[in-house]
Design an enzyme around this catalytic site. Structure first.
Site, PDB file in Angstrom:
ATOM      1  N   TYR A 219     -15.812 -30.746  21.617  1.00 12.37           N
ATOM      2  CA  TYR A 219     -15.028 -32.588  21.360  1.00 12.37           C
ATOM      3  C   TYR A 219     -13.351 -32.516  21.956  1.00 12.37           C
ATOM      4  O   TYR A 219     -12.551 -31.970  21.682  1.00 12.37           O
ATOM      5  CB  TYR A 219     -15.501 -32.891  20.233  1.00 12.37           C
ATOM      6  CG  TYR A 219     -14.888 -34.144  19.961  1.00 12.37           C
ATOM      7  CD1 TYR A 219     -14.607 -34.904  20.410  1.00 12.37           C
ATOM      8  CD2 TYR A 219     -15.365 -34.528  18.116  1.00 12.37           C
ATOM      9  CE1 TYR A 219     -14.457 -35.975  20.417  1.00 12.37           C
ATOM     10  CE2 TYR A 219     -15.298 -36.220  18.310  1.00 12.37           C
ATOM     11  CZ  TYR A 219     -14.936 -36.833  19.228  1.00 12.37           C
ATOM     12  OH  TYR A 219     -14.938 -38.362  18.631  1.00 12.37           O
TER      13      TYR A 219
ATOM     14  N   LYS B 236     -18.516 -33.251  24.800  1.00  9.85           N
ATOM     15  CA  LYS B 236     -18.910 -34.392  24.168  1.00  9.85           C
ATOM     16  C   LYS B 236     -17.612 -34.852  25.150  1.00  9.85           C
ATOM     17  O   LYS B 236     -16.337 -34.736  25.166  1.00  9.85           O
ATOM     18  CB  LYS B 236     -19.114 -34.807  23.014  1.00  9.85           C
ATOM     19  CG  LYS B 236     -18.596 -36.041  22.599  1.00  9.85           C
ATOM     20  CD  LYS B 236     -18.610 -35.953  21.178  1.00  9.85           C
ATOM     21  CE  LYS B 236     -18.105 -37.599  21.080  1.00  9.85           C
ATOM     22  NZ  LYS B 236     -18.243 -38.304  19.609  1.00  9.85           N
TER      23      LYS B 236
END
Length: 300
Positions: free
Chosen positions: A136, A164
């Site tokens: 992330y 991400k």
């Protein structure tokens, strides 16, 4: 289950009762609605799921509930956000025992680690289980930037398979795809950059506002991946005002309110967050209603 990192993965809102306890029936109903509307997978307890505000027991209850509800129909990914490597490793093992398919791993919370510390953290978490890991990258939110050079140091960990990308810099998409190719799945993490990201080669999207409009979000990404940018731009123009609300500090409140307007689910958030009030609330209601009207006009 091996995750195919293609399609829309809503960062699922965690439904709460008025006393801020988990509403398991509402969580189940929300998941059923997402699956029925064609999502490719779900991410439980990201920022939108108020990960940091849930107790350890609540997090595991949410995962068990999701596992029982989904029954393997789509991949189940859990957000992992902890303040220490020890807690992160323990959570990864607990999630694996429950039977989730992957982990979306935040940087260590509350501490802004340097590159060496960040690499060590992610390697330790990756080695704690056999679960697929979605890195992330949200430097605005957490102060830690997973640059391509940092990511390169993690590529010897076979379970790290996706990232991400939420730096708000679309040049990163091209840099990552060019450098790592099929070794790393680049996933859009910003609702109002999905069309731009898809044009650059992204095929997967972790979305907040897909909770409110899953069918339309799936349709948008499908159009973009197929290269039908004429129709995609029309749909994106209708959705973008609502998608902008996914990029602000109170995104959780905005998303839950939009979901409440569309589905009737509770907009309750965990303190210290508070439900929107006054002009702020009215603006979100107006944007949501206009979005619905614009979608109807498009026949979407």
């Amino acid at each position: 289950m091996t995750i195919q990192w293609q399609g829309v993965f809503p960062a699922v809102t965690t439904k709460l009762k008025p006393d801020f306890t988990l509403d398991l029936d509402a969580i189940r109903a929300g998941l059923e609605r997402l699956v029925e509307n064609g999502v490719a997978g779900v991410v439980m307890m990201g920022m939108v799921g108020e990960n940091a505000q849930l107790s350890a027991d609540e997090k595991l209850t949410v995962l068990r509930t999701a596992k029982e509800t989904l029954k393997g129909r789509v991949p189940l990914v859990s957000g992992l956000g902890e303040t220490s490597t020890e807690k992160a490793v323990a959570y990864a093992r607990q999630a694996e025992d429950i039977g989730v398919d992957g982990l979306m791993v935040f940087p260590g919370l509350t501490y802004k680690s340097d590159a060496r510390e960040t690499i060590r953290f992610y390697k330790d978490v990756a080695r704690a289980s056999k679960l697929e890991i979605l890195l992330y990258n949200n430097p605005r939110g957490y102060g830690v930037d997973l640059t391509p050079d940092v990511v390169a140091e993690l590529m010897d960990e076979p379970t790290i398979v996706a990232l991400k990308e939420e730096s708000y810099d679309t040049t990163r998409v091209t840099d990552l795809i060019s450098r790592f190719g099929d070794r790393l799945n680049v996933v859009c993490g910003v609702d109002d950059l999905i069309l731009e990201s898809a044009a650059l080669g992204v095929k997967a999207w972790v979305s907040g506002m897909a909770n409110a409009l899953p069918r339309e979000s799936v349709a948008l990404l499908d159009l973009a991946v197929k290269g039908d940018f004429v129709r995609a731009r029309e749909l994106y123009a209708a959705l973008t005002p609502l998608f902008h609300l996914d990029t602000v500090v109170k995104l959780v409140q905005h998303i839950k309110l939009a979901e409440h307007i569309i589905t009737g689910s509770a907009e309750t958030v965990k303190p210290p967050r508070l439900n929107l009030e006054g002009p702020e609330r009215e603006q979100t209601i107006a944007i949501t209603k206009k979005t619905l009207a614009d979608l109807k006009a498009l026949g979407a």
